[in-house]
Write a protein that holds these residues in place. Structure first.
Motif, PDB file in Angstrom:
ATOM      1  N   LEU A 672       0.825  -1.207   0.000  1.00 42.60           N
ATOM      2  CA  LEU A 672       0.000   0.000   0.000  1.00 42.60           C
ATOM      3  C   LEU A 672       0.860   1.259   0.000  1.00 42.60           C
ATOM      4  O   LEU A 672       0.632   2.190  -0.792  1.00 42.60           O
ATOM      5  N   ILE A 673       1.845   1.302   0.875  1.00 43.59           N
ATOM      6  CA  ILE A 673       2.653   2.513   1.029  1.00 43.59           C
ATOM      7  C   ILE A 673       3.539   2.747  -0.186  1.00 43.59           C
ATOM      8  O   ILE A 673       3.665   3.876  -0.680  1.00 43.59           O
ATOM      9  N   HIS A 674       4.133   1.673  -0.694  1.00 40.20           N
ATOM     10  CA  HIS A 674       5.069   1.801  -1.817  1.00 40.20           C
ATOM     11  C   HIS A 674       4.392   2.333  -3.073  1.00 40.20           C
ATOM     12  O   HIS A 674       5.025   3.048  -3.863  1.00 40.20           O
ATOM     13  N   HIS A 675       3.129   2.015  -3.260  1.00 42.79           N
ATOM     14  CA  HIS A 675       2.455   2.405  -4.498  1.00 42.79           C
ATOM     15  C   HIS A 675       1.654   3.695  -4.364  1.00 42.79           C
ATOM     16  O   HIS A 675       0.809   3.996  -5.209  1.00 42.79           O
ATOM     17  N   GLN A 676       1.925   4.444  -3.324  1.00 44.36           N
ATOM     18  CA  GLN A 676       1.270   5.737  -3.183  1.00 44.36           C
ATOM     19  C   GLN A 676       2.156   6.846  -3.740  1.00 44.36           C
ATOM     20  O   GLN A 676       3.366   6.865  -3.490  1.00 44.36           O
TER      21      GLN A 676
END
Length: 685
Positions: A672-676
């Motif tokens: 989730l965090i990496h693809h924000q």
């Protein structure tokens, strides 16, 4: 390889095509995995709360029980001491670490000491496929008996003689379909109940009075209850409540009465009492409805969700049809008169238990009967870690027995919000938000919506220390209580099942559009998260409006639902007809064809997606998710947005070891965090 793939081949785990795709998925996942971020999140999860912990002691018979887990342990140890003694006499009677050392995976289905406290029965799953083995530990000698029951469901109950066990066995479709009576140490067994209706399954229980054993035959919408005297397990079964279409009950026993919570008068449920003498102990004839006395009548705007009886008190869990929020009410419980009738409760004592937060859960824990005027509760909210309470039923005051410790955390830094979102047909969908106070006030942040919407299960507010890794990075976490759950009563569930299933997707899409219109986030920063039936919710909604979604996280998702529901030989399929409908009905078939995620992937730019599966999962077989992954991969036209699949060796619930569970959670949060496009850490833990 893409052109050569036959989708049907993927249902064979040993087929070369299946192995090739699984290998490709693993290589692609590993190569795209931001390991540094994952390690950081894993360290955060381990550091959030004390790793060494001890449970709240609770009494069972003549003993006080509790569990401990060490700082570096994956599994707990279980301890007890005499109720007449003191805690410094505690002895470890079960070390789960030793059991787990023999297996890669270990799940305890059920664990119970015998009524005399001398034996421990435990059911173990060592693969994740939900086939259990029952074993017996002699608590006096600390030796395992050379006697076991293999390939059972995991469900069992002791009779009062401490020698007899009732267990449920599985049929070839993973359905607990028979109840067997065993004498510990003896090879022979007796089948005392066989369920022949294919969409009903069996479960076992015991009343809190410990006088009666319960055999429940249940479908998704109906319940039948049979009784056995706990001290006479060889007796014939007695039917307490026969099955009726769309009638569900919950039963307990108090004094000389059985108390039942039932929806037979109204879907919002009512409470009823039956004197013991009304039972037909010599046969299967059940008491008639006229034998039951109504104690609390149905209400129009409140669902009675649960209850617990005490010698002089009654606890009732109530759910608002307007908001979906819950409350716990305490009333006096009067004694029956000479005619056996119970006066209306709550005439001299009737209050709602106060909580520190409105968006919360307050759950009743099992309590030894009688409970001496005290009840055990667990309170938690979106911003308050879980607390175990001892509630004085007379005064309504509570004492905190145990509080979940969270390091470097201030609940006052978080803010919550209840939103009522209008769906396409005007239904008001609860959307619960939590974020750091400044983030929720300012908006324009990464936002994830979590949803489920099936089986009448409720997503009541809960605290998650893992969620803090998102909130501390400026995220907003949202819970969409879409139709298909029972958050606003049974009508909320009925409006999201079978032919009404698309309402679930309408509701989630409405929540997506709401957070965008309120400028809480942007499409690129919006993520969806769902597992199992919630994975179907995410997949079907994603197909509707992919342009509004940046990221999708789908854990063991039920994405090949049409194929699964068309094959009654698969585990659970016939039981699921009451939830999804039977595609042999042309109308249901047409509806499933419209929302089935795997067959409706849009021919457009798709969001970033991570899906997970388990090779031993009996509920959502790995091939459902693998076929979805292959379909997505072959249809994808954007090399920068290739789908990810993480496959594990376990079952539906993932890893059993604590630290591997932390690692799996870190992987999901990393995705989730990496693809924000923007995700800034606000504070550190």
């Amino acid at each position: 390889m893409h052109q050569a793939t036959q989708i049907s081949d993927l249902e064979n785990a040993a087929h070369p095509t299946t192995q090739q795709w699984l290998s490709l998925a693993q290589q692609h996942f590993e190569s795209s995995r931001p390991k540094t971020l994952e390690d950081t999140l894993y360290t955060e999860l381990c550091a959030r709360q004390p790793l060494a912990d001890q449970s709240t002691p609770s009494r069972d018979g003549d003993w006080i029980y509790f569990s401990r887990i060490g700082e570096n342990d994956d599994y707990p140890t279980y301890w007890r001491y005499p109720a007449a003694g003191s805690a410094d006499q505690a002895q470890c009677f079960l070390d789960v670490r030793q059991l787990a050392a023999q297996h890669r995976y270990l799940d305890i289905g059920n664990m119970e000491t015998s009524p005399d406290g001398m034996k421990l029965a435990i059911s173990l799953d060592t693969r994740g496929d939900e086939h259990y083995c029952l074993q017996i530990l002699d608590l006096e000698t600390q030796r395992w008996l050379d006697w076991s029951i293999d390939d059972m469901s995991g469900d069992f109950v002791w009779a009062g003689d401490s020698q007899t066990l009732l267990i449920t066995q599985l049929d070839d479709r993973m359905r607990p379909d028979s109840v067997w009576r065993h004498q510990v140490g003896q090879p022979e067994a007796h089948c005392i109940y066989q369920e022949t209706t294919r969409h009903f399954w069996l479960s076992l229980g015991r009343t809190l009075s410990r006088q009666w054993l319960l055999i429940e035959a249940s479908s998704k919408t109906s319940t039948e209850v049979h009784l056995l005297p706990a001290e006479q397990p060889d007796s014939p079964l007695c039917c307490l409540w026969p099955r009726q279409t769309d009638v569900e009950i919950s039963v307990n026993h108090q004094g000389q009465h059985f108390i039942v919570l039932s929806n037979h008068l109204a879907r919002s449920c009512s409470l009823h009492a039956l004197p013991e003498q009304a039972l037909h102990l010599e046969g299967q004839q059940a008491p008639t409805l006229k034998d039951w006395q109504t104690i609390i009548a149905p209400q129009d705007d409140i669902t009675l969700d649960g209850f617990q009886l005490h010698p002089e008190h009654l606890l009732i869990e109530e759910r608002s049809h307007l908001t979906g929020l819950c409350r716990l009410k305490v009333m006096d419980w009067p004694k029956a008169n000479q005619q056996g009738h119970i006066p209306a409760p709550g005439q001299s004592l009737n209050y709602v238990v106060k909580t520190p937060d409105d968006l919360c859960s307050l759950d009743i824990l099992p309590s030894e009967y009688p409970a001496n005027g005290q009840a055990r509760l667990v309170f938690e909210s979106l911003r308050h870690p879980a607390e175990t309470w001892s509630l004085s039923l007379d005064s309504g005051n509570h004492q905190v027995l145990k509080q979940q410790q969270v390091h470097n955390f201030d609940s006052a830094a978080l803010s919550t919000r209840y939103c009522s979102v209008l769906s396409s047909d005007g239904a008001e969908v609860p959307l619960l938000l939590v974020a750091r106070r400044e983030v929720l006030e300012n908006g324009h942040a990464p936002l994830v919506i979590y949803g489920y919407g099936a089986y009448g299960d409720c997503l009541d507010p809960w605290f998650s220390s893992a969620r803090l890794s998102l909130l501390d990075r400026g995220w907003i976490y949202a819970i969409a209580q879409v139709r298909g759950g029972s958050e606003k009563g049974d009508q909320w569930y009925q409006a999201g099942r079978q032919q009404h299933k698309p309402h679930s997707f309408d509701d989630l899409e409405a929540c997506i559009r709401y957070v965008l219109e309120e400028k809480l986030t942007s499409p690129a920063q919006l993520a969806l998260w769902g597992g199992s039936a919630g994975g179907l919710l995410v997949g079907a909604t994603l197909n509707r409006c992919p342009e509004l979604i940046g990221t999708a996280l789908m854990e063991v998702p039920f994405v090949d639902c049409l194929r699964a529901m068309q094959d009654p030989s698969l585990p659970l399929t016939e039981e699921e007809y009451e939830e999804w409908g039977n595609p042999s009905d042309p109308d249901i078939l047409a509806l499933m064809q419209q929302y089935d995620p795997i067959n409706n992937l849009p021919q457009t730019r798709l969001p970033e997606v991570l899906m997970t599966t388990g090779l031993n999962d009996p509920r959502v077989p790995y091939w459902q998710v693998l076929k979805y992954y292959v379909q997505w991969w072959t249809q994808n036209t954007d090399p920068q947005r290739e789908p990810l699949l993480y496959c594990q060796d376990e079952g539906h619930s993932g890893a059993s070891a604590r630290f591997e569970g932390f690692r799996e959670t870190a992987r999901l949060l990393t995705f989730l965090i990496h693809h924000q496009p923007s995700s800034t850490t606000v504070s550190t833990s």
